[in-house]
Design a protein around this motif. Structure first.
Motif: not given
Lengths: 369, 96
Positions: A6-13, A217-221
Motif C-alpha cells: 500500500h506504499d504511496p510512493e511505490r504506487v506513484r512510481q 493480487g488485490f492491493t494497490p501495488v
C-alpha cells in the motif's frame, strides 16, 4: 497502515512507469469483484493515464447466477421440511418474483453460512430437515463445495444436497473475446481463482486471441504491477501468462483441490446472467453424486418468464458501460432496493461505484489514504 | 466472493477424522481463532501460514513470506475496519 503493498510512493512510481511505457491507449479487463472494488476504492483508475481504460468484467459469481436458479432456491426454501443454506450475498439477489430474503419473510427457511462445511454441520445437527446448500462461486469456492459433498457421502448423510451454481472463469474470458464487440486488449486474472486452478488454462487463450493475461493480487501495488506487466507486453506485441501474485499462486494450482473438484464435478454449459449461455463454463455434480443434487432430489417447478427490467446489469457485466452510466444508478437502484444483482453483492461493480463514487461516498486513495 | 484470508495453523484439531478429507486445524487469524479444513494442504503443519476461503485452506503460503503476512494482517486489523482482499497479502513478488 503502511506496507509495501500500500506504499504511496511505490504506487506513484508504478503509475508513472505505466504512463512512460504507453505509446497508445489500451483496454484491460479485470474479472474479479474483489479487484473491481479495490480499483474503485483506491482510485487506481484515476492514477493511471486516461488512455489506459480499465473494464470491469463479470467478476462476481453472485451477480451472474441466473434468475432461474434464484427462483429454484426460493422455491426450495418454501418447501416444507427443507432449509436452504448459502452465503449472505445470495439473500438479496433478485429472482423473477422476490429474493431469498423475501422467501424467508414468507416463512421459508434460509440460513446464512460462512462455509459449505457449516451447512454440512447443520445437516448433522438436524437429521429430520433436508439441508440444501446453494453453492455459488468461481473456482476459488469449488474445493469447499466439493469437500462438503464428498464428506456427506463418506458419512452417509441423507439430508444434505447441493443446488449448484458454480462457474468457471476461463470460458467466460473466451466468450468475451469471441463477442463481435470485444475490445479487450489484456486481462488481469483473479488471484485466488489461480491459487486453486493454477495458470494452465490461460496459455491457450493468450495464444489464440493474442492477449496477455496476468494473475494479479488485490492491493494497490499488486494491481498496478499487474497492469504494468500487461502494458509491457502489449507495447512489444507479446501475449503471455505472467504471475504477479506468486506468493499465493503456484503455476500448477492446488493439486489436491483440483483432484477432488474433478472427482465431484463435471464441466457443462451454463447460462450467465447478462452474458447468456457459455460453453463449458459451469460445474455440475457427476452422475456418481446425483443423489446429492437438489435438482434431482426435489421436484422443482418450471422456471417462470422473466419480467421486463430497467436494469442495465447485462451491459455492466459485459464491460460495455460503467455502472454510473445507467440512468437508474443511485436513483431507483440502490443497495437497499436493487434492480439488479451487481448492486446487491459486496463485490458487484454497481455496489463498488455506489459505495466509493456516489456523492458522499467513502473516500480512500492509494496515494494519500 | 473470492475473498481469502491468511492465517497461521495453531494446531491440528484433535478430534479430526482419520481420512485426508477430514483433516482440520485451528487457525489463528490475527487473534481470531477458527476451525478450518486442511484437506487441500496435506503438507501444512502447525506454524505454517495458509490462505483460507469459505472455511477451507486453499493454498499454503511460502514460508519466506510468512512474517510479512503476519505484519500485514496485524496492520489490517488495527488500521482498517473494512475486511478487504488486501488483508491476504504476504509478499514475495519481485519489483516489477
Amino acid at each position: 497502515m503502511r506496507d509495501r503493498f500500500h506504499d504511496p510512493e511505490r504506487v506513484r512510481q508504478l503509475a508513472a512507469r505505466i504512463g512512460r511505457r504507453m505509446t497508445r491507449g489500451w483496454r484491460i479487463m479485470e474479472v474479479c469483484g474483489g479487484q473491481t472494488h479495490a480499483i474503485v476504492r483506491y482510485g487506481i483508475d484515476e492514477l493511471i493515464p486516461a488512455e489506459l481504460e480499465l473494464i470491469h468484467g463479470p467478476g462476481c459469481p453472485v451477480c451472474v447466477t441466473p434468475i432461474e436458479l434464484i427462483d429454484r432456491a426460493c422455491e426450495l426454501a418454501c418447501t416444507p421440511g427443507v432449509r436452504v443454506c448459502s452465503f449472505g450475498d445470495m439473500l438479496r439477489v433478485p429472482g423473477s418474483s422476490g429474493d431469498l430474503h423475501s422467501a424467508r419473510a414468507r416463512g421459508g427457511r434460509v440460513q446464512i453460512v460462512y462455509s459449505p462445511l457449516d451447512a454440512l454441520a447443520v445437516a448433522r445437527a438436524q437429521p429430520d430437515t433436508q439441508i440444501v446448500f446453494f453453492a455459488v462461486g468461481f473456482e476459488t469456492t469449488a474445493p469447499a463445495t466439493a469437500l462438503s459433498v464428498a464428506r456427506a457421502r463418506a458419512e452417509g448423510l441423507r439430508n444434505f444436497s447441493l443446488l449448484v451454481a458454480h462457474v468457471r472463469v476461463p470460458p467466460a474470458l473466451e466468450a468475451l473475446l469471441d463477442a463481435p464487440e470485444a475490445q479487450v486488449d489484456g486481462f488481469l486474472a483473479a488471484g485466488h481463482v489461480c491459487s486453486v486452478m493454477g495458470l494452465d488454462e490461460y496459455a491457450p487463450l493468450c495464444e489464440r486471441y493474442h492477449v496477455p493475461i496476468v494473475a494479479t493480487g488485490f492491493t494497490p501495488v499488486d494491481l498496478l504491477e499487474g497492469l504494468l506487466a500487461c502494458v509491457d507486453q502489449l507495447e512489444v506485441g507479446r501475449a503471455e501468462v505472467v504471475n504477479q501474485y506468486a506468493r499465493a499462486v503456484a503455476s500448477s494450482g492446488n493439486r489436491s483441490a483440483l483432484e477432488l473438484i474433478r472427482q465431484v464435478f463435471q464441466v457443462e454449459d451454463r447460462c450467465w446472467r447478462g452474458l447468456g449461455s457459455i460453453r463449458s463454463s459451469g460445474l455440475a455434480l457427476r452422475a456418481e453424486f446425483a443423489e446429492f443434487d437438489a435438482e434431482h432430489r426435489f421436484a422443482l417447478g418450471v422456471p417462470q418468464p422473466l419480467p421486463a427490467s430497467r436494469c442495465w446489469s447485462a451491459r455492466v457485466l459485459r464491460g460495455e458501460v460503467k455502472p454510473t452510466a445507467c440512468p437508474e444508478f443511485g436513483r431507483a437502484c440502490q443497495p437497499l432496493h436493487p434492480l439488479g444483482a451487481p448492486m446487491v453483492s459486496d463485490e458487484g461493480a454497481c455496489a463498488a461505484y455506489y459505495r466509493y463514487r456516489a456523492p458522499g461516498a467513502v473516500e480512500a486513495s492509494a496515494v494519500d489514504g | 466472493m473470492c475473498l481469502a484470508v491468511p492465517g497461521r495453523i495453531e494446531e491440528f484439531a484433535s478430534d479430526s477424522g482419520a481420512s485426508p478429507l477430514e483433516r482440520e486445524g485451528v487457525i489463528d487469524f490475527g487473534g481470531v481463532r477458527r476451525r478450518v479444513s486442511l484437506a487441500f494442504v496435506p503438507e501444512a503443519v502447525p506454524g505454517d501460514y495458509v490462505l483460507v476461503h469459505a472455511g477451507v485452506a486453499i493454498q499454503r503460503l511460502s514460508p519466506d513470506s510468512a512474517a510479512q503476512t503476519w505484519q500485514l494482517l496485524e496492520a489490517e486489523v488495527e488500521g482498517d475496519s473494512a475486511p478487504h482482499e488486501d488483508s491476504t497479502k504476504s509478499g514475495t513478488v519481485d519489483d516489477a
